[in-house]
Design a protein around this motif. Sequence first.
Motif, short mmCIF file in Angstrom:
data_model
loop_
_atom_site.label_atom_id
_atom_site.label_comp_id
_atom_site.label_asym_id
_atom_site.label_seq_id
_atom_site.Cartn_x
_atom_site.Cartn_y
_atom_site.Cartn_z
N GLU A 202 0.83 -1.21 0.00
CA GLU A 202 0.00 0.00 0.00
C GLU A 202 0.86 1.25 0.00
OE1 GLU A 202 -3.56 -1.84 2.87
OE2 GLU A 202 -2.21 -0.27 3.60
N LEU A 203 0.44 2.24 -0.77
CA LEU A 203 1.08 3.56 -0.72
C LEU A 203 0.37 4.39 0.34
CD1 LEU A 203 2.95 5.81 -1.80
CD2 LEU A 203 1.12 6.38 -3.42
N ARG A 204 1.13 4.91 1.26
CA ARG A 204 0.58 5.76 2.31
C ARG A 204 1.29 7.11 2.29
NH1 ARG A 204 -0.18 1.65 7.57
NH2 ARG A 204 -1.48 0.10 6.47
N ILE A 205 0.52 8.16 2.11
CA ILE A 205 1.07 9.52 2.16
C ILE A 205 0.99 9.99 3.61
CG2 ILE A 205 0.99 11.84 1.21
CD1 ILE A 205 1.41 9.74 -0.92
N LEU A 206 2.12 10.08 4.27
CA LEU A 206 2.14 10.35 5.70
C LEU A 206 1.70 11.79 6.00
CD1 LEU A 206 5.54 8.66 6.64
CD2 LEU A 206 3.24 7.65 6.69
N SER A 207 0.94 11.92 7.07
CA SER A 207 0.49 13.23 7.53
C SER A 207 1.47 13.80 8.54
CB SER A 207 -0.89 13.11 8.18
OG SER A 207 -0.80 12.33 9.38
N VAL A 208 1.26 15.05 8.91
CA VAL A 208 2.09 15.66 9.95
C VAL A 208 1.96 14.88 11.25
CG1 VAL A 208 2.41 17.70 11.40
CG2 VAL A 208 2.01 17.98 8.96
N ASP A 209 0.75 14.50 11.60
CA ASP A 209 0.53 13.76 12.84
C ASP A 209 1.27 12.42 12.83
OD1 ASP A 209 -1.04 15.74 13.90
OD2 ASP A 209 -2.95 14.80 13.36
N GLU A 210 1.23 11.72 11.69
CA GLU A 210 1.92 10.42 11.60
C GLU A 210 3.42 10.59 11.69
OE1 GLU A 210 -1.06 7.70 8.85
OE2 GLU A 210 0.00 9.39 7.91
N CYS A 211 3.95 11.59 11.03
CA CYS A 211 5.40 11.83 11.09
C CYS A 211 5.82 12.22 12.51
CB CYS A 211 5.79 12.95 10.12
SG CYS A 211 5.61 12.50 8.38
N ARG A 212 5.03 13.07 13.12
CA ARG A 212 5.33 13.50 14.50
C ARG A 212 5.28 12.32 15.46
NH1 ARG A 212 1.79 17.83 15.22
NH2 ARG A 212 0.19 16.26 15.62
N GLU A 213 4.30 11.43 15.28
CA GLU A 213 4.18 10.28 16.15
C GLU A 213 5.37 9.34 16.00
OE1 GLU A 213 3.04 7.96 19.13
OE2 GLU A 213 2.13 9.89 18.59
N ALA A 214 5.82 9.14 14.76
CA ALA A 214 7.01 8.31 14.53
C ALA A 214 8.23 8.91 15.22
CB ALA A 214 7.27 8.16 13.03
N LEU A 215 8.38 10.22 15.14
CA LEU A 215 9.50 10.89 15.80
C LEU A 215 9.41 10.77 17.31
CD1 LEU A 215 9.72 14.11 13.59
CD2 LEU A 215 11.31 12.17 13.59
N ARG A 216 8.21 10.85 17.84
CA ARG A 216 8.04 10.69 19.29
C ARG A 216 8.43 9.28 19.73
NH1 ARG A 216 2.09 13.64 19.71
NH2 ARG A 216 2.85 15.80 19.96
N GLU A 217 8.06 8.29 18.91
CA GLU A 217 8.44 6.91 19.23
C GLU A 217 9.96 6.73 19.17
OE1 GLU A 217 6.22 3.53 17.75
OE2 GLU A 217 4.66 4.86 16.99
N ILE A 218 10.59 7.38 18.22
CA ILE A 218 12.06 7.34 18.14
C ILE A 218 12.66 7.92 19.42
CG2 ILE A 218 14.07 8.36 16.99
CD1 ILE A 218 12.47 8.16 14.35
N HIS A 219 12.13 9.05 19.86
CA HIS A 219 12.65 9.70 21.07
C HIS A 219 12.46 8.80 22.29
CE1 HIS A 219 12.89 12.63 24.39
NE2 HIS A 219 13.74 13.26 23.61
N THR A 220 11.32 8.16 22.40
CA THR A 220 11.04 7.27 23.53
C THR A 220 11.98 6.07 23.53
OG1 THR A 220 8.70 7.91 23.55
CG2 THR A 220 9.28 5.85 24.64
N LEU A 221 12.23 5.52 22.34
CA LEU A 221 13.14 4.38 22.21
C LEU A 221 14.56 4.79 22.59
CD1 LEU A 221 13.17 1.70 19.48
CD2 LEU A 221 15.28 2.93 19.96
N LEU A 222 14.98 5.97 22.14
CA LEU A 222 16.32 6.45 22.47
C LEU A 222 16.47 6.68 23.97
CD1 LEU A 222 16.86 9.00 19.55
CD2 LEU A 222 18.02 6.81 19.85
N ALA A 223 15.40 7.12 24.61
CA ALA A 223 15.44 7.33 26.06
C ALA A 223 15.73 6.03 26.80
CB ALA A 223 14.13 7.94 26.54
N ARG A 224 15.31 4.92 26.21
CA ARG A 224 15.54 3.61 26.83
C ARG A 224 16.91 3.03 26.52
NH1 ARG A 224 10.02 2.84 25.23
NH2 ARG A 224 10.67 1.72 23.35
N HIS A 225 17.46 3.36 25.35
CA HIS A 225 18.66 2.65 24.90
C HIS A 225 19.89 3.53 24.67
CE1 HIS A 225 16.48 -1.16 24.29
NE2 HIS A 225 15.50 -0.41 23.83
#
Length: 370
Positions: A202-225
């Motif tokens: 599937e082609l998915r055109i990411l929204s601002v909210d989706e991009c921001r959520e992915a970045l937040r998950e990256i930050h949370t993961l980095l906080a752990r590791h």
Amino acid sequence: MVNAKQALARTKSNDHDRWAGGDALSARDRIVSKVVVPQGLQTFSCSPGNTFFAIGSCFARNVEERLELAGANVLSRQMDVADLGATGARTLGLFNKYTPFSILQELQFASGERDYPEEAFLSAGLDLFYDAQLRINSGNASLEALRARRKEINLAFARAFEADVLILTLGLIEAWFDTKSGLYLNEVPAPRLLMKEPDRFELRILSVDECREALREIHTLLARHAKVGQKIVITVSPVALARTFSEHDVIIANTTSKSTLRVAAMEFASEHEGVDYFPSYEAVLHSAPALAWQDDRLHASDFIVGRIISTFLTRYGLPPEGSLEEVEISAVDSEEALITRLRREVDRYKNQILALEKKLATQDPRKEVS
């Protein structure tokens, strides 16, 4: 919410608050000077000996090469995995990550929080497969060989957790999703796979909210590791969208893509301490096109990348030694023509170096033994 008194105080203390008029710090005057790297909000500085790791689009490769050239210790330039026949110009180009979700997934694999599914190795025909989390030209091989290399890749990306400064470069928002593996792919699958299993991808055109959520998950993961005190520099790659799968003109699709990523990056930086947005995209966009772009108008010139990294290092407390980028740029047409010619020569030389690097990589003794 900012009241009127606070707003007036902000504009009074902002040396770069005017587009035109005022002194030489106006946007107009800086743009007329032909090369401009806007001033981002900076909340931290670096120290000599700091280590860096760049992850993201192909612009991340430009950044890490220039950082290393300036004398920085760049961990992402030290990744070494088995060569299974990758055909890209850059040896490390197979590690490019073009969307926020591609970056997130790679860090999840590296941290051990997510297992790499067998379905993520896509068929290349003749009992061969390729790793869909890498470039499509990363090399076709048996499942056994791909599994072994994937372990090496996970260890290589785990070095991102060791870096003092992590640099994220966001590339695009047109993301392909594999419903079978449950993963975002790094690139569009091969046409024959799309034809064979049209409902799988599937082609998915990411929204601002989706991009921001992915970045937040990256930050949370980095906080752990990640190591304690790790800083993050986030930027948007100026490299244009080569092809769009939307119904829009590619120029419009590219503008939408960069704007979406730009907003998500700014909001992400404003939400977290130790995260700065650096305006690489704006620097290329507003500098003289003849100096800022390669002839394809797709990739940023090595000249402007050098200026961006030199400015970054200077602002963050690690000024590089004198280089070609310190040449004074004049508004005189003859001088601009000279600099344009020099820029083209630098780009041509850089491409020759990349080709030689690739040729030498194919002569890796480890590969010959295998």
